[in-house]
Design a protein around this motif. Structure first.
Motif, mmCIF file in Angstrom:
data_model
loop_
_atom_site.group_PDB
_atom_site.id
_atom_site.type_symbol
_atom_site.label_atom_id
_atom_site.label_comp_id
_atom_site.label_asym_id
_atom_site.label_seq_id
_atom_site.Cartn_x
_atom_site.Cartn_y
_atom_site.Cartn_z
ATOM 1 N N ILE C 71 25.349 29.407 46.524
ATOM 2 C CA ILE C 71 24.190 28.886 46.104
ATOM 3 C C ILE C 71 23.233 29.140 47.372
ATOM 4 N N VAL C 72 23.209 30.331 47.525
ATOM 5 C CA VAL C 72 21.672 30.617 48.823
ATOM 6 C C VAL C 72 20.724 30.573 48.020
ATOM 7 N N PRO C 73 19.731 29.438 47.872
ATOM 8 C CA PRO C 73 18.658 29.775 47.117
ATOM 9 C C PRO C 73 17.812 31.052 47.121
ATOM 10 N N PRO C 74 16.790 31.507 45.881
ATOM 11 C CA PRO C 74 15.831 32.643 46.177
ATOM 12 C C PRO C 74 15.082 32.147 47.467
ATOM 13 N N PRO C 75 14.105 33.298 48.458
ATOM 14 C CA PRO C 75 14.930 34.498 47.726
ATOM 15 C C PRO C 75 15.884 35.102 48.320
ATOM 16 N N GLU C 82 32.884 41.242 51.350
ATOM 17 C CA GLU C 82 32.982 40.756 49.982
ATOM 18 C C GLU C 82 33.076 39.026 51.037
ATOM 19 N N ILE C 83 34.004 38.565 49.434
ATOM 20 C CA ILE C 83 33.825 37.028 50.084
ATOM 21 C C ILE C 83 35.649 36.758 49.047
ATOM 22 N N LEU C 84 36.320 36.718 49.686
ATOM 23 C CA LEU C 84 38.536 37.012 48.956
ATOM 24 C C LEU C 84 38.570 35.309 48.664
ATOM 25 N N PHE C 85 38.544 34.769 47.786
ATOM 26 C CA PHE C 85 38.847 33.406 47.141
ATOM 27 C C PHE C 85 40.456 33.607 46.690
ATOM 28 N N ARG C 86 41.384 33.222 47.154
ATOM 29 C CA ARG C 86 42.629 33.490 46.950
ATOM 30 C C ARG C 86 42.942 31.605 45.380
ATOM 31 N N GLN C 87 42.620 32.504 43.747
ATOM 32 C CA GLN C 87 42.922 31.039 42.937
ATOM 33 C C GLN C 87 44.182 30.419 43.001
ATOM 34 N N ARG C 88 44.218 29.491 42.649
ATOM 35 C CA ARG C 88 44.989 28.156 42.354
ATOM 36 C C ARG C 88 46.207 29.028 41.421
ATOM 37 N N ASP C 89 45.750 29.910 40.995
ATOM 38 C CA ASP C 89 46.501 30.320 39.857
ATOM 39 C C ASP C 89 47.187 31.989 40.617
ATOM 40 N N GLY C 90 47.052 31.908 41.243
ATOM 41 C CA GLY C 90 47.673 33.307 42.292
ATOM 42 C C GLY C 90 46.461 34.501 42.196
ATOM 43 N N ARG C 91 45.078 34.388 41.817
ATOM 44 C CA ARG C 91 44.750 35.710 41.927
ATOM 45 C C ARG C 91 43.909 35.994 42.690
ATOM 46 N N THR C 92 43.171 36.674 43.562
ATOM 47 C CA THR C 92 41.976 37.157 44.326
ATOM 48 C C THR C 92 41.102 37.673 43.663
ATOM 49 N N VAL C 93 39.911 36.468 43.790
ATOM 50 C CA VAL C 93 38.482 36.687 43.555
ATOM 51 C C VAL C 93 37.362 37.302 44.702
ATOM 52 N N GLN C 97 30.844 38.769 43.886
ATOM 53 C CA GLN C 97 30.641 39.554 43.086
ATOM 54 C C GLN C 97 30.103 39.246 41.855
ATOM 55 N N LEU C 98 30.754 37.294 41.556
ATOM 56 C CA LEU C 98 30.384 36.963 41.035
ATOM 57 C C LEU C 98 28.800 36.702 40.659
ATOM 58 N N ASN C 99 28.494 36.066 39.241
ATOM 59 C CA ASN C 99 27.659 36.386 38.830
ATOM 60 C C ASN C 99 27.125 34.580 39.072
ATOM 61 N N PRO C 100 26.216 34.728 39.612
ATOM 62 C CA PRO C 100 25.733 32.658 40.714
ATOM 63 C C PRO C 100 25.798 31.582 39.594
ATOM 64 N N LYS C 101 24.990 31.975 38.375
ATOM 65 C CA LYS C 101 25.321 31.597 36.956
ATOM 66 C C LYS C 101 26.193 31.660 35.962
ATOM 67 N N GLY C 102 27.175 32.732 36.285
ATOM 68 C CA GLY C 102 28.070 32.281 35.948
ATOM 69 C C GLY C 102 28.983 31.761 35.862
ATOM 70 N N ARG C 103 29.899 31.996 34.438
ATOM 71 C CA ARG C 103 31.327 30.132 34.117
ATOM 72 C C ARG C 103 32.155 30.744 35.065
ATOM 73 N N GLU C 107 32.985 27.393 37.381
ATOM 74 C CA GLU C 107 34.457 26.641 37.472
ATOM 75 C C GLU C 107 35.620 26.544 38.583
ATOM 76 N N ILE C 108 35.151 27.287 40.475
ATOM 77 C CA ILE C 108 35.509 27.008 41.482
ATOM 78 C C ILE C 108 34.380 26.092 42.168
ATOM 79 N N ARG C 109 33.101 26.383 41.846
ATOM 80 C CA ARG C 109 32.795 25.214 42.302
ATOM 81 C C ARG C 109 33.309 23.861 42.346
ATOM 82 N N GLY C 110 33.035 23.002 42.778
ATOM 83 C CA GLY C 110 33.641 22.067 42.676
ATOM 84 C C GLY C 110 34.997 20.989 41.878
#
Lengths: 356, 382, 356
Positions: C71-75, C82-93, C97-103, C107-110
């Motif tokens: 949620i870094v504001p432009p510009p 890399e920001i490696l985060f281990r999700q609940r289902d065990g995947r590391t994301v 690399q994610l699209n800041p506006k993507g789904r 889903e991770i936020r909140g």
């Protein structure tokens, strides 16, 4: 033990520089179309204390406790609604600043100066440093032209800024540097008393240390007296000779810094001290932190009796009914609590200082 | 006081910051630097300047005077400028417009113009034409654009029902319309600053009264109020006096917004730390207002003034359009548009709406300019 | 995950690392130039632990937090790392690399990572009730009915210690006091049982007694739910109270990181040491002057060459510190510092060694 306690001893018999007696300040609450007054916020409620020449007296308390308003009454930003502010002008003579009008106040405005909390809003961004720091010299016709420039340059040097900066505008400076400019402005007229209203609260740790050191150096060299208003108890503990704790417009405890931090007599002081985070992880969970329940009382509708009783863990029926008197218990230790003698409260050390 | 000096605590140890021009820049320089980055506002500012230049040099820029008419060229459509002309040797640069032939419909007797490519009227810049007096000082006959030969019927935007040049009249209208905005805002600025300043500075009962008065004024529907007031202007008044009456009328309503702005600024500045500091420095009240408070407001006031001018222009246009504002022979955009007020002229002579384009351009330009100024007005927010 | 990194952070390969930030750079491309707000930050947070990011204003600690949540504001933009985060289902994301506006990130936020801010007033909507804001978060991330969401909202408010939760559910944010607002914001943040709570100076605007209560609350909730907390603060006292691990930041990078005890009792980087010495402490009061770091934090446009701290450093080595950009030196297993005083040869830096 150190210079501070010496000062306390020698000054004890001295006449105070400033004596505040039964100070009241209330602000009307206006509502509705015709702005009728529907009530009053009693920001300062019957406050009495004195400031000794050359000492640092700190006012502490949480936001809304009236510490800033007290400071502003003394600097006569506000005209207090009641009470006296006796300022010593000569050996046996003092003047009540509370009743003077703007014209009569002018000579005293030179001697009692103020440093503001926000280093950004306290300097007019549209004027260069020369004008900001030199304003009081100019309006009091003390210096002008190149003499003014010299005076301002030496003031800047005095607070640790380069004298070449006089042509710069405030936006060119960092928060710490702006606070130095604010201090230079306060020093311009050889003041005796400086009201420092949260002067280091907005600054970063490293800059805060610089400013605290500067204030202490200036006090020693120029024989200044400080009324230091702050909410950070570690800072207050470091800089003060004496400390007054305020709660909802009243002083609840007043003592030397050593005494107050070691041996608090008011339950509110104890709770405040216990809430200060100690910068040492080994002290974690040592001693019990007192959780204050509920909210700070509403100064427009304070509770009966002792204002602190709804949140006080030692409260008894008497506290609900009767307002405690502000009285001296022990040497130079004042407190407003019915049970000050009976309670065994813990100070900063008992709650924890360094473990080693 | 600096008798017992110890070395300055810290700053000498740190390296000196490089002396750049930003550290000694005053408020207007900072505002200018910030405004310059706002491309649209810069462009709008340029357009606004241009419009005022047109107003100032209307006689020089317009090909004809506002009143020049030609009975033989009524409702002439706009003529397109042809830059080149074909000759035996090829194309040559020869800016000109084609002439027109009149055709009369034998059944309806309706006159229509047909372009006659045989006739070419040369067009030029800095041509000699009608004589005029610029600002009542110089008698000149030089025009920025017009027929290269004096007397040729060149009407780039066409003519109206009396054969008057629409372009020239719109240019003359710029003078009145743009200045109505300026003068009207000037008057309301005076009223607004004085009343708003009093209201904000003294507060209390005076503030209360002024604020209530503003609320009442603002709650009145403007068009009927204007209609009522302008109906009171005697028909016998000379045009100049009517002009001033209308501007006074507009500013009587326009000052309220400015007064509110000024009052709001005063109220927030009064409790600003640096104003308190000045008071503690012993600065007298009048000096505090003039040295500390007013300079902090001027940039904001300039921005809101710029935003108020288009409102005035629109109001004048609306009043004149309704026939209760300025009246001919005064030429303003509203007066000109009044002529285009019927279906017939819109159907057969849509070029009469050209002054409307001028209104749109000027209002948009001033709005964008004002927006840019408002954004740049406080250059100290980091 | 590349095998080279695992040697630096031995824990990275194991399951209990929830979040790992590697050499993240976030720059702001302004009209005046590029502001390198974050210039290579590394941190690693284990499950159930509290990591404090500490530093002065302008050190990039808030931008680091916002980079993790994208949620870094432009510009502003993440330019590398890399920001490696281990999700609940065990995947590391890799969040970078994610699209800041993507789904995915939404889903991770909140849902998996929540954030609370310094000023709850600006984070809470003034036109929606507290309850509807909690319920919105619940309904967005969990599949429950409206009735269940409401019930859950009441229990959340109860959990964060708001009195009369079912009444507060229908209150607006401006009707609550500062402390209560902060509690409400925590309730919203925790409504979906996130794995990671990012707290950006959540107690800075609060009074010391309220701050103590909020810190206790966060610690209690963490104990109950087992979530990890990334706590951003400038207050070393708070760090000492709550942190398991500490990352000290200066000018956009981690200058030192390690366990809280090591940071406070065996600080290695000159900046950490200086910072610790500049805070007023109870035991420091006999030494009248505070240690202060010379100068001020440089303007982001003129970032010093070499070690960014060298112009203010007491251990400055001419010809070294101003030229060589120090890499992370491993002092002990979990303790590293970016300083030329410590040999880097022994450790493996992801920048120096090409990935194999």
């Amino acid at each position: 033990m150190n210079q501070r306690s010496d000062l306390n001893q020698t000054d004890e018999d001295m006449r105070p520089l400033l004596e505040v007696r039964n100070l009241h300040m209330r602000f009307p609450i206006r509502r509705g179309m015709f702005r009728r007054t529907v009530g009053y916020v009693q920001a300062v409620n019957d406050v009495s204390f004195s400031i000794r020449s050359g000492e640092t007296l700190s006012l502490v308390g949480e936001s809304g406790c009236g510490k800033t308003t007290t400071g502003r009454c003394i600097a006569r930003v506000y005209k207090p609604t009641a009470g006296q502010i006796h300022y010593a002008v000569a050996e046996e003579e003092s003047i009540d600043l509370a009743e003077l009008d703007n014209q009569a106040l002018r000579p005293f405005r030179r001697q009692i100066r103020m440093i503001f909390q926000d280093p950004f809003s306290s300097l007019n961004p549209r004027l260069p440093i020369l004008q900001i720091v030199g304003e009081s010299l100019k309006v009091n016709r003390i210096a002008s032209g190149s003499e003014l420039e010299d005076r301002v340059a030496s003031l800047l040097k005095r607070v640790g800024l380069r004298p070449e900066y006089i042509r710069r505008y405030p936006h060119a400076f960092s928060g710490g540097e702006r606070q130095r400019i604010g201090i230079a402005r306060a020093l311009a007229l050889n003041p005796k008393l400086i009201v420092a209203d949260e002067a280091v609260s907005a600054l970063d740790v490293s800059v805060q240390a610089q400013i605290l050191n500067l204030l202490q150096d200036l006090q020693e060299e120029l024989d200044l007296t400080y009324l230091f208003i702050a909410h950070d108890l570690s800072v207050v503990e470091h800089i003060s000779h004496r400390v007054a704790v305020m709660y909802v417009g009243k002083i609840v405890e007043l003592a030397s810094a050593d005494e107050l931090f070691k041996n608090p007599l008011h339950p509110y002081t104890e709770a405040l001290l216990s809430a200060v985070p100690k910068p040492d992880p080994r002290l974690r969970n040592k001693g019990v932190r007192i959780r204050l329940e509920g909210e700070v009382a509403d100064p427009s509708n304070p509770p009966s009796g002792c204002y602190f009783h709804p949140r006080c863990r030692y409260a008894q029926d008497r506290c609900r009914a009767e307002t405690p008197a502000f009285r001296e218990i022990g040497r130079d230790h004042w407190v407003a609590c019915h049970f000050a003698e009976e309670l065994d409260l813990r100070g900063f050390e008992a709650i924890g200082s360094t473990a080693e | 006081m600096t008798g017992a000096t110890t070395p300055p605590p810290v700053d000498d140890r740190a390296e000196a910051a490089p002396e750049t021009r930003i550290v000694v820049a005053n408020q207007w320089q900072l505002i200018w630097w910030k405004f310059r980055k706002h491309r649209l506002a810069m462009f709008a500012g340029l357009v606004t300047l241009l419009l005022y230049a047109v107003a100032l040099f209307a006689e020089f820029i317009a090909p004809y005077s506002a009143g020049t008419y030609s009975a033989t060229h009524t409702f002439l459509p706009p003529q397109n400028i042809q830059l080149f002309q074909q000759t035996e040797t090829g194309w040559r640069f020869y800016p000109h417009v084609y002439g027109h032939k009149v055709q009369v419909d034998p059944e309806s007797f309706k006159r229509t113009y047909v372009v006659d490519e045989e006739i070419a009227y040369p067009v030029g810049l800095f041509v000699r034409g009608e004589e005029y007096e610029l600002w009542g000082l110089f008698t000149l006959d030089l025009h920025l654009i017009g027929a290269a030969q004096y007397g040729d019927p060149v009407h780039l935007i066409g003519t109206d029902r009396l054969g008057r040049d629409v372009l020239s009249r719109t240019i003359y209208g710029t003078r009145v319309s743009m200045s109505v905005g300026l003068v009207g805002v000037g008057l309301s600025l005076g009223l607004g600053v004085i009343l708003g300043g009093i209201s904000g500075y003294y507060g209390g009962l005076i503030d209360n009264l002024i604020q209530r008065a503003i609320e009442i004024l603002r709650s009145l529907p403007t068009i009927p109020l204007w209609m009522g007031l302008s109906a009171a202007i005697p028909l016998t008044w000379p045009p100049v006096r009517v002009y001033f009456a209308i501007t006074v009328l507009l500013s009587l309503i326009g000052w309220t917004a400015l007064a509110r702005e000024v009052r709001g600024r005063f109220l927030s500045l009064k409790t600003e730390d640096f104003v308190i500091a000045a008071r503690l420095d012993g600065v007298r009240e009048l000096q505090i207002i003039l040295r500390h408070m007013v300079p902090s407001m001027t940039s904001h006031i300039i921005a809101s003034v710029t935003l108020a001018i288009p409102g005035m222009i629109l109001a004048e246009t609306a009043l004149s359009f309704l026939g209760i504002g300025l009246r001919p022979p005064v030429v303003s955009w509203g007066v000109l548009l009044q002529e285009a007020q019927n279906v017939r002229s819109i159907a057969t002579a849509p070029w009469l709406l050209f002054p409307g384009l001028a209104v749109v351009v000027s209002v948009l330009a001033m709005n964008f300019l004002g927006d840019g100024l408002r954004d740049a007005a406080d250059p100290y927010q980091t | 995950m590349q095998p080279t990194h695992t040697r630096l952070n031995a824990a990275a390969a194991t399951d209990d690392v929830l979040l790992e930030v590697k050499e993240v750079k976030t720059h702001f491309f302004t009209d005046e130039g590029v502001v390198k707000a974050v210039e290579g930050v590394n941190l690693s947070l284990k499950r159930g632990q509290t990591l404090c990011v500490v530093g002065e204003s302008g050190c990039g600690k808030s931008v680091t937090a916002r980079s993790i949540l994208r949620i870094v504001p432009p510009p502003g933009e993440i330019v590398s790392g890399e920001i490696l985060f281990r999700q609940r289902d065990g995947r590391t994301v890799d969040l970078a690399q994610l699209n800041p506006k993507g789904r995915e990130i939404r889903e991770i936020r909140g849902g998996e990572i929540s954030m609370i801010f310094q000023e709850p007033m600006s984070a809470l909507s003034p036109v929606h009730t507290i309850g509807s804001q909690i319920m919105e978060a619940i309904l967005l991330h969990l599949t429950v009915t409206k009735q269940e969401a409401r019930k859950r909202a009441v229990s959340m408010l109860d959990l964060v210690g708001i009195p009369r939760p079912s009444e507060t559910l229908d209150a607006y944010s401006f009707e609550l006091s500062g402390g209560m607002r902060q509690r409400a914001m925590i309730a919203i943040a925790l409504a979906c049982e996130p794995q990671l709570l990012i707290a950006d100076e959540p107690t800075t605007a609060l009074d010391v007694t309220t701050q103590a209560n909020i810190l206790d609350l966060i610690a209690d909730l963490q104990q109950e739910s087992g979530m990890s907390v990334l706590f951003i603060t400038h207050d070393l006292g708070v760090v000492a109270e709550i942190a398991d691990e500490v990352v000290v930041m200066y000018l956009g990078r981690d200058v030192e990181s390690g366990a809280v005890d090591a940071i406070f009792h065996d600080p290695k980087h000159p900046y950490t040491r200086a910072l610790l010495q500049s805070i007023p402490r109870y035991d420091s009061r006999d030494n009248k002057r505070l240690y202060s770091i010379k100068g001020t934090v440089p303007h982001p446009f003129d970032r010093p060459t070499g070690c960014p701290f060298h112009p203010r450093c007491d251990d400055f080595i001419a010809g070294q510190c101003n030229l060589i950009d120090p890499q992370r030196a491993l002092i002990s297993r979990d303790h590293s510092a970016r300083c030329l005083l410590y040999p880097t040869a022994a450790i493996h830096n992801p920048d120096e060694e090409p990935a194999t």
